[in-house]
Design a protein around this motif. Structure first.
Motif, PDB file in Angstrom:
ATOM      1  N   GLY A  37       0.833  -1.192   0.000  1.00  0.00           N
ATOM      2  CA  GLY A  37       0.000   0.000   0.000  1.00  0.00           C
ATOM      3  C   GLY A  37       0.864   1.236   0.000  1.00  0.00           C
ATOM      4  N   PRO A  38       0.290   2.389  -0.293  1.00  0.00           N
ATOM      5  CA  PRO A  38       1.060   3.634  -0.305  1.00  0.00           C
ATOM      6  C   PRO A  38       1.611   3.958   1.079  1.00  0.00           C
ATOM      7  CG  PRO A  38      -1.145   3.927  -1.245  1.00  0.00           C
ATOM      8  CD  PRO A  38      -1.129   2.593  -0.601  1.00  0.00           C
ATOM      9  N   ASN A  39       2.583   4.855   1.118  1.00  0.00           N
ATOM     10  CA  ASN A  39       3.078   5.348   2.399  1.00  0.00           C
ATOM     11  C   ASN A  39       1.924   5.923   3.213  1.00  0.00           C
ATOM     12  OD1 ASN A  39       5.699   4.705   1.746  1.00  0.00           O
ATOM     13  ND2 ASN A  39       6.232   6.755   1.047  1.00  0.00           N
ATOM     14  N   SER A  41      -0.528   4.272   4.502  1.00  0.00           N
ATOM     15  CA  SER A  41      -1.799   3.563   4.318  1.00  0.00           C
ATOM     16  C   SER A  41      -2.204   2.748   5.537  1.00  0.00           C
ATOM     17  CB  SER A  41      -1.734   2.655   3.081  1.00  0.00           C
ATOM     18  OG  SER A  41      -0.691   1.700   3.219  1.00  0.00           O
ATOM     19  N   HIS A 198       7.160  -2.614   0.321  1.00  0.00           N
ATOM     20  CA  HIS A 198       6.997  -1.540  -0.649  1.00  0.00           C
ATOM     21  C   HIS A 198       7.143  -2.064  -2.074  1.00  0.00           C
ATOM     22  CE1 HIS A 198       6.360   2.075   1.581  1.00  0.00           C
ATOM     23  NE2 HIS A 198       7.451   1.953   2.302  1.00  0.00           N
ATOM     24  N   LYS A 214      -5.686   0.280   1.226  1.00  0.00           N
ATOM     25  CA  LYS A 214      -5.963   1.613   0.688  1.00  0.00           C
ATOM     26  C   LYS A 214      -7.201   2.181   1.356  1.00  0.00           C
ATOM     27  CE  LYS A 214      -6.490   4.188  -3.644  1.00  0.00           C
ATOM     28  NZ  LYS A 214      -7.691   4.966  -3.287  1.00  0.00           N
ATOM     29  N   PHE A 236      -1.989   2.947  -6.048  1.00  0.00           N
ATOM     30  CA  PHE A 236      -0.841   3.840  -5.887  1.00  0.00           C
ATOM     31  C   PHE A 236      -0.982   5.176  -6.609  1.00  0.00           C
ATOM     32  CE2 PHE A 236       0.859  -0.443  -5.144  1.00  0.00           C
ATOM     33  CZ  PHE A 236       1.456  -0.247  -3.905  1.00  0.00           C
ATOM     34  N   GLN A 237      -2.092   5.361  -7.305  1.00  0.00           N
ATOM     35  CA  GLN A 237      -2.372   6.641  -7.966  1.00  0.00           C
ATOM     36  C   GLN A 237      -1.269   7.038  -8.944  1.00  0.00           C
ATOM     37  OE1 GLN A 237      -5.482   8.469  -7.338  1.00  0.00           O
ATOM     38  NE2 GLN A 237      -5.758   6.329  -6.740  1.00  0.00           N
ATOM     39  N   THR A 238      -0.766   6.052  -9.677  1.00  0.00           N
ATOM     40  CA  THR A 238       0.203   6.304 -10.741  1.00  0.00           C
ATOM     41  C   THR A 238       0.102   5.151 -11.731  1.00  0.00           C
ATOM     42  OG1 THR A 238       2.505   6.941 -11.182  1.00  0.00           O
ATOM     43  CG2 THR A 238       2.162   5.088  -9.698  1.00  0.00           C
ATOM     44  N   TRP A 240       1.074   2.047 -14.244  1.00  0.00           N
ATOM     45  CA  TRP A 240       2.036   0.955 -14.144  1.00  0.00           C
ATOM     46  C   TRP A 240       2.074   0.148 -15.434  1.00  0.00           C
ATOM     47  CZ3 TRP A 240       4.765  -0.855  -9.656  1.00  0.00           C
ATOM     48  CH2 TRP A 240       4.569  -0.067  -8.521  1.00  0.00           C
TER      49      TRP A 240
END
Length: 256
Positions: A37-39, A41, A198, A214, A236-238, A240
């Motif tokens: 998960g994102p930082n 989260s 990560h 999330k 991750f909102q980016t 891939w």
């Protein structure tokens, strides 16, 4: 067969933010479960709640079918070993003394450690390629070496459940892969392993299940092979890209 570790409706609120929202999670014997998960989260928060050492505002954690809240700290440590995010040690114990601390739940804090306890500690150091480090001070170690000592200390507890929080974040690729091969061996011994990561690629390569945290909720694809660019972009909102590799493996790359 009942799972080794179960989280049922676990909630954690920090300030005004509900970090974990009714988390249900099971880890079975012989499983490596990766948590991503994102930082921020809540991965570390979830692991701490699962270990009984962090905040839990609601819900139940069961270890080998028993309510973790009903166990003493020592009883819990006989069943669950934890590798926290490791940034170094503050007290100048030797490496061997530090790893032997993993034997205290079995031996008792003020009991005399046996030759068997020392053998367990030596085997744990050998497992993380630190056999020659026993007399070194932990305060003199590099970040990666300290991280491996923390893993050895957890191995020395000889528990059925192992929780690891970013266990390879400070390791070079050779030692990181060695850690995952070690976890693979522990899986073969019937351990239940939950590891926060990560790096999605270690999860895709080594985990039986891949979970994403999330907005306080868990997302689980049907299998690691089902992880796709749409799911990764959502988490991750980016964007891939996933590439097929030889041997049936895949690698995921964030796109700039």
């Amino acid at each position: 067969m009942r799972p080794l570790l179960s989280l049922e409706g676990v909630r954690v609120t920090l300030g005004s933010r509900e970090v974990l929202k009714k988390i249900d999670l099971e880890v079975a014997a012989g499983q490596v479960v990766a948590l991503l998960g994102p930082n921020g989260s809540g991965k570390s928060t979830l692991l701490a709640a699962a270990a009984g050492i962090g905040r839990k505002d609601a819900g139940t954690v069961l270890v080998e079918g028993d309510d973790l809240d009903a166990l003493t700290r020592r009883e819990a440590a006989r069943r669950i070993a934890v590798v926290p995010q490791q940034t170094g040690f503050m007290t100048p114990f030797t490496v061997m003394e530090t790893v032997l601390m993993g034997r205290f739940p079995s031996a008792g804090r003020f009991s005399r450690l046996t030759a068997g306890d020392r053998r367990a500690a030596e085997a744990s150091l050998e497992a993380v390629d630190l056999s020659s480090f026993g007399e070194r001070l932990v305060t003199d170690l590099s970040g990666g070496e300290a991280q491996r000592v923390a893993i050895a200390r957890a191995l020395a507890q000889q528990t059925k459940v192992l929780l690891l929080d970013e266990p390879v974040s400070a390791l070079d690729p050779r030692h990181a892969i060695a850690v995952f091969r070690l976890l693979d061996g522990l899986r073969g011994e019937g351990k239940g392993i939950l590891v926060a990561l990560h790096d999605i690629n270690y999860a895709l390569r080594f985990a039986d299940r891949v979970l994403f945290l999330k907005d306080g909720l868990l997302l689980e694809p049907p299998s690691p092979r089902a992880v796709d660019d749409v799911l990764l972009a959502e988490v991750f909102q980016t964007p891939w890209s996933l590439e097929e590799l030889s041997g049936g493996f895949r690698a995921a790359f964030p796109l700039v």
